[in-house]
Design an enzyme around this catalytic site. Sequence first.
Site, short mmCIF file in Angstrom:
data_model
loop_
_atom_site.label_atom_id
_atom_site.label_comp_id
_atom_site.label_asym_id
_atom_site.label_seq_id
_atom_site.Cartn_x
_atom_site.Cartn_y
_atom_site.Cartn_z
N LYS A 143 0.85 -1.19 0.00
CA LYS A 143 0.00 0.00 0.00
C LYS A 143 0.88 1.24 0.00
CE LYS A 143 -3.78 -0.07 2.71
NZ LYS A 143 -4.70 -0.48 3.82
N GLU A 185 1.05 0.18 16.65
CA GLU A 185 0.67 -0.66 15.50
C GLU A 185 0.99 -2.13 15.78
OE1 GLU A 185 -0.95 0.21 12.77
OE2 GLU A 185 -0.61 2.36 12.47
N LYS A 227 1.74 -9.63 9.60
CA LYS A 227 1.27 -8.77 8.53
C LYS A 227 1.49 -9.43 7.17
CE LYS A 227 0.33 -4.87 6.23
NZ LYS A 227 0.69 -3.48 6.28
N GLU A 237 -7.06 -6.10 0.02
CA GLU A 237 -7.82 -5.65 1.16
C GLU A 237 -9.32 -5.87 0.98
OE1 GLU A 237 -7.07 -1.59 2.18
OE2 GLU A 237 -7.20 -2.05 4.30
N ARG A 241 -7.49 -8.82 5.46
CA ARG A 241 -6.57 -7.70 5.69
C ARG A 241 -7.27 -6.52 6.34
NH1 ARG A 241 -2.36 -5.47 1.08
NH2 ARG A 241 -1.50 -3.74 2.26
N ASN A 245 -7.31 -2.57 9.89
CA ASN A 245 -7.91 -1.25 10.08
C ASN A 245 -8.38 -1.04 11.52
OD1 ASN A 245 -7.57 -0.18 7.47
ND2 ASN A 245 -9.22 -1.49 6.74
N HIS A 248 -8.30 2.29 13.33
CA HIS A 248 -8.03 3.34 12.35
C HIS A 248 -9.24 4.22 12.05
CE1 HIS A 248 -4.20 1.43 11.95
NE2 HIS A 248 -3.81 2.30 11.05
N HIS A 252 -7.76 7.78 11.86
CA HIS A 252 -7.75 8.63 10.67
C HIS A 252 -8.53 9.92 10.89
CE1 HIS A 252 -6.66 5.53 7.31
NE2 HIS A 252 -5.64 5.87 8.06
N HIS A 265 0.54 9.25 14.00
CA HIS A 265 -0.37 8.23 13.49
C HIS A 265 -0.62 7.15 14.55
CE1 HIS A 265 -2.37 5.66 10.60
NE2 HIS A 265 -1.56 4.67 10.94
#
Lengths: 365, 365
Positions: A143, A185, A227, A237, A241, A245, A248, A252, A265
């Site tokens: 990505k 993460e 991952k 995705e 996958r 998220n 997120h 986001h 982040h």
Amino acid sequence: VSTFLVRSRAGHYPVRVVPGGLARLGGFARALGLRRRAVVVSDAHVAALYAWTALRSLRRAGLAAELVTVPPGECSKGRAQLEALWRTFAALEVERDHAVVALGGGVVGDLGGFAAATYLRGLPLVMAPTSVVAQIDSSIGGKVGIDLPEGKNLAGAFYPPRGVLTDPLLLGTLPERHLRAGLAEGVKVGMAVVGAVFERLEGDAGRLIGRDPLALGRAVLGCARAKGELVSRDEFEAGPRTALNYGHTVGHALEVARRYRGTLHGEGVALGMRAAARLSQRVAGLPERDRLRLETLLDRLGLPRRLPPVGVQTLLGGMVQDKKRRGGRILWVLTPWVGFASVPRPVDKRLVRAVLVELGARAGR
Amino acid sequence: VSTFLVRSRAGHYPVRVVPGGLARLGGFARALGLRRRAVVVSDAHVAALYAWTALRSLRRAGLAAELVTVPPGECSKGRAQLEALWRTFAALEVERDHAVVALGGGVVGDLGGFAAATYLRGLPLVMAPTSVVAQIDSSIGGKVGIDLPEGKNLAGAFYPPRGVLTDPLLLGTLPERHLRAGLAEGVKVGMAVVGAVFERLEGDAGRLIGRDPLALGRAVLGCARAKGELVSRDEFEAGPRTALNYGHTVGHALEVARRYRGTLHGEGVALGMRAAARLSQRVAGLPERDRLRLETLLDRLGLPRRLPPVGVQTLLGGMVQDKKRRGGRILWVLTPWVGFASVPRPVDKRLVRAVLVELGARAGR
């Protein structure tokens, strides 16, 4: 030393996790069939620390090597920097078999990777991640992209790298706040994908903050491998996958609300996980005990407990621009237990509001 | 009615060539699995003629449909228009399963296709080409992109569409100069790939300029099929697909030199083919007779015989930015006979200069 393969539409690519690996970047590139020239894209901070090692290794392996830097920070991940990279590649007369090496954190990987994906319709790309987030997450899976004023990562591509070379020793020079944010993460991978990763992070939390190289190496390898397995099964995705998220939706929205300033982040993801876990407890059966395990681990890693002063409405507005939205609804990845994520699903807006206020958002705008 | 399949990394996609097909766009989209919403990207000229038919057909098939227009002309294919499309998609709250329909010529296909390839890391794309160049060439094969000030198509992607719907009746409204320029790409396919296509164009030249629908349909189908077979064998332009660069070494350089103004793409390619054929005669054994067949066909189609007043040095400089260059050398696709192209190869610069001057370029800058 540990290498595993990730499957993509373009074939398998290796992820090599090895302490001190950056000094062997040139050999890694040659083994990938890259022999002519490499353009190392980095940010000014990382370049000051590591560009010399990277360029020297490439040159010793017989490649011509150049360095291109972008300004450090999340605001580099925009249209202006993308265009600057395109035009720099043109000025350097970059050709189709020249490689781009993205040496840096998530921003450099996303931006440099997107420039590589789109210059001459795609140059060979090597990821050399230098931050926790990049090493355990964003360097794997292809990505790449940039932010638009309207939202994060709105322009981008799925573009698998030729290979990923991860050197956990590089984490030794990370600013402490970035180290902590990056580990969020890792917690996400543990909470949403592999329970064993979560347990190891619980056991290693102190050592990780103390930058114990063995603990960092273990965490990076465990998360990166998880991952890698996930994206091998779901490159675009469409399915499993989406577990990544987790955290997120709020993360986001918070970054959009703050215009990518003030909150890292990973800090946004940590707050997003607290929100998602509270929602999971209320509507997906996550036991109180497990919700507390998550919050305690985030606390021990020094990650934020309360949202900055942002209005609930502003946050909800930011979520509507989220890519996980389908048919205008906001969807949430929930965790009924540690190491397991639900498909993205809608949640009653009143509950969402209540949880956001509980975490410190202002009622209203 | 004729449909053939093109192979890509993402599976096969159909190219449907059918007179009156645009009125059945909605059914075509549904058959491709697109059911929610379609954003039709077009230019103002084409939209005035055909957007209504396209939108009505989509809506009758149950899709929500919107129109987004870009300014007409080659200068629309830049960074500003790409960003405008990204931001328009954000404003329209476009989601991952919404389709983009590129309704227009090569510029709309390249620009709209690249925006589709990169928004939310890739939206489903349907090509509805309306110009000769787009119908016989650029809508097939997944090459999308934009120009940079440094050169043509420098930023872009390989992004296969979900399907291509080609309606040759739409060519009836093309400005004559664009019709003629577009047929140059057909001549290219004939000269460099399929001798039978070349012969049919020789037989139909008068009817094509007279817009005989049957002759146009034959030419479009023949060329599109040849293009489809070529890209099926070589999606990423590593081998046989390079034949399609015939005539483009000079063509691109001319467009760069004139900043994409004054010369249509197909006119540049026609001049580029005259140059390549003369070089082919001198170094690749193309018989004088076949070189004259090519030049005569181009003459009958009303395509330019002489370069505009541009300096040889300027042209050579523009070629250096060409993607076909490897290792700093300028490479040429040559044709030893009609319907057969060589791999790209270098040619003595003195010969190149001589041919360019012969075609009307100024000695010097």
